[in-house]
Motif scaffolding. Structure first.
Motif, short mmCIF file in Angstrom:
data_model
loop_
_atom_site.label_atom_id
_atom_site.label_comp_id
_atom_site.label_asym_id
_atom_site.label_seq_id
_atom_site.Cartn_x
_atom_site.Cartn_y
_atom_site.Cartn_z
N UNK A 88 33.09 44.59 67.77
CA UNK A 88 33.15 43.28 67.13
C UNK A 88 32.16 42.33 67.80
N UNK A 89 31.43 41.56 67.04
CA UNK A 89 30.51 40.60 67.64
C UNK A 89 31.25 39.60 68.53
N UNK A 150 42.07 45.89 66.98
CA UNK A 150 41.86 45.53 68.36
C UNK A 150 42.41 46.54 69.35
N UNK A 151 42.69 47.77 68.90
CA UNK A 151 43.27 48.79 69.78
C UNK A 151 42.21 49.62 70.50
N UNK A 152 40.97 49.55 70.04
CA UNK A 152 39.86 50.14 70.76
C UNK A 152 38.74 49.09 70.82
N UNK A 153 37.92 49.20 71.86
CA UNK A 153 36.81 48.25 72.01
C UNK A 153 35.60 48.68 71.22
N UNK A 154 35.50 49.99 70.95
CA UNK A 154 34.34 50.50 70.22
C UNK A 154 34.69 51.80 69.53
N UNK A 176 28.69 44.57 65.59
CA UNK A 176 27.37 44.77 66.21
C UNK A 176 27.25 46.24 66.62
N UNK A 177 26.11 46.85 66.29
CA UNK A 177 25.84 48.21 66.77
C UNK A 177 25.13 48.12 68.12
N UNK A 178 25.56 48.95 69.06
CA UNK A 178 24.96 48.95 70.38
C UNK A 178 23.70 49.80 70.38
N UNK A 179 22.72 49.40 71.15
CA UNK A 179 21.45 50.09 71.15
C UNK A 179 21.25 50.92 72.41
N UNK A 180 20.56 52.04 72.25
CA UNK A 180 20.19 52.90 73.37
C UNK A 180 18.75 52.60 73.77
N UNK A 211 23.27 44.84 60.70
CA UNK A 211 22.08 45.03 61.53
C UNK A 211 21.06 43.96 61.19
N UNK A 212 20.86 43.03 62.12
CA UNK A 212 19.91 41.94 61.89
C UNK A 212 18.70 42.02 62.80
#
Length: 300
Positions: A88-89, A150-154, A176-180, A211-212
């Motif tokens: 979540x953002x 809200x039971x998992x962070x990701x 928000x998608x996390x980037x590698x 995705x912005x």
């Protein structure tokens, strides 16, 4: 031509089958199966001519310590599906390091390939066993539901999928998608844990409101797979048909727009390329030194 039970595979398989039939004047039958574990063993015997499989699945079948199917051969990479972890953002988490100590949906009860994919993703982001609380889920949809609650962070999924868009619209502030990091080191970690994975860059676009800005995820690479005994002449006919029809196929099938025809020979195959495919790619000028090095690795 064999797609899996997924609608996307069936759509792609039907389009490719039509192109092959029109070009080679060969009758094709599109036959759905319940999964790659069912039809991949049928390729070496010729009971099935061509299959569509992601690199993880046919790589696992080729390298299975208990019962390897060493007669599998890659024919061409046809498209790539991006996949990554999202948060979540409103959580304030902006990178994988922010997930330390938090509950993360990782293992899937009935999808071993996605379990290894998620494990590789987290490791590539710098998170190892013990750095987070591992949560087991039944499927991707359940993981998204736990994120909303809200039971998992990701949790991880395909960006732009209907489930992803629904989650983005449901969570206040969106996702928000996390980037590698798109580096050789990242790809080494991915390949060691889940052969067939590599980084994949995703740009903002229609159908992906979450995705912005550009983000580096992983690519689930989809291949045409055949048996080693498929005659060279048949391989050339199939690849010629697909190559010549590629512009039209991309117009008709959105999934195929993630790859150019020149990327069919990318050295990300999890089993050796068929010798006739190698000859075809050399003729087209898209076989590289990296391909040679990668092919040599299968002899070890």
């Amino acid at each position: 031509m064999v797609p899996t039970r997924r609608a996307r595979y069936y759509t792609v398989g039907s389009a490719l089958a039509a192109a092959i039939e029109n070009s080679a004047s060969t009758r094709t039958i599109v036959q759905p199966y319940t999964g790659s574990s069912v039809y991949l063993p049928l390729l070496p015997s010729g009971e099935v001519t061509i299959g569509i499989s992601n690199a993880l699945d046919f790589g696992r079948a080729y390298s299975d310590p208990a019962n390897p199917i060493k007669e599998l051969r890659a024919l061409a990479r046809i498209y790539t599906t991006p996949y990554g972890y999202l948060v979540p953002r409103s959580s304030g988490i902006t990178d994988y390091a922010g997930l330390k100590g938090k509950p993360i949906a990782r293992d899937l009860k009935a999808q071993l390939s996605l379990t290894s994919t998620n494990t590789a993703l987290l490791a590539a982001g710098g998170l190892n066993e013990g750095d987070y609380e591992q949560v087991t889920i039944g499927n991707v949809q359940e993981g998204l539901g736990l994120l909303v609650e809200g039971k998992v962070a990701a949790t991880a999924t395909i960006p732009g999928s209907p489930q992803s868009q629904q989650t983005h619209a449901t969570i206040p502030g969106g996702i928000r998608y996390l980037t590698l990091e798109d580096t050789p080191e990242t790809n080494k970690v991915l390949g060691e844990i889940a052969p067939g994975l590599s980084t994949f860059n995703v740009e903002p676009g229609e159908g992906m409101p979450s995705i912005d800005a550009p983000v580096t995820m992983i690519g689930l690479h989809q291949f045409l797979v055949v048996g080693a005994s498929l005659p060279d002449e048949d391989v050339k006919k199939i690849l010629t048909a697909v190559w010549d029809a590629w512009p039209r196929l991309q117009q008709d099938v959105p999934s195929l727009r993630s790859a150019t025809v020149e990327e069919m020979a990318q050295p990300i195959n999890a089993a050796p390329y068929h010798p006739a495919a190698i000859a075809f790619f050399k003729e087209k000028g898209i076989w590289s030194d990296a391909n040679e090095t990668h092919e040599d690795s299968f002899a070890k």
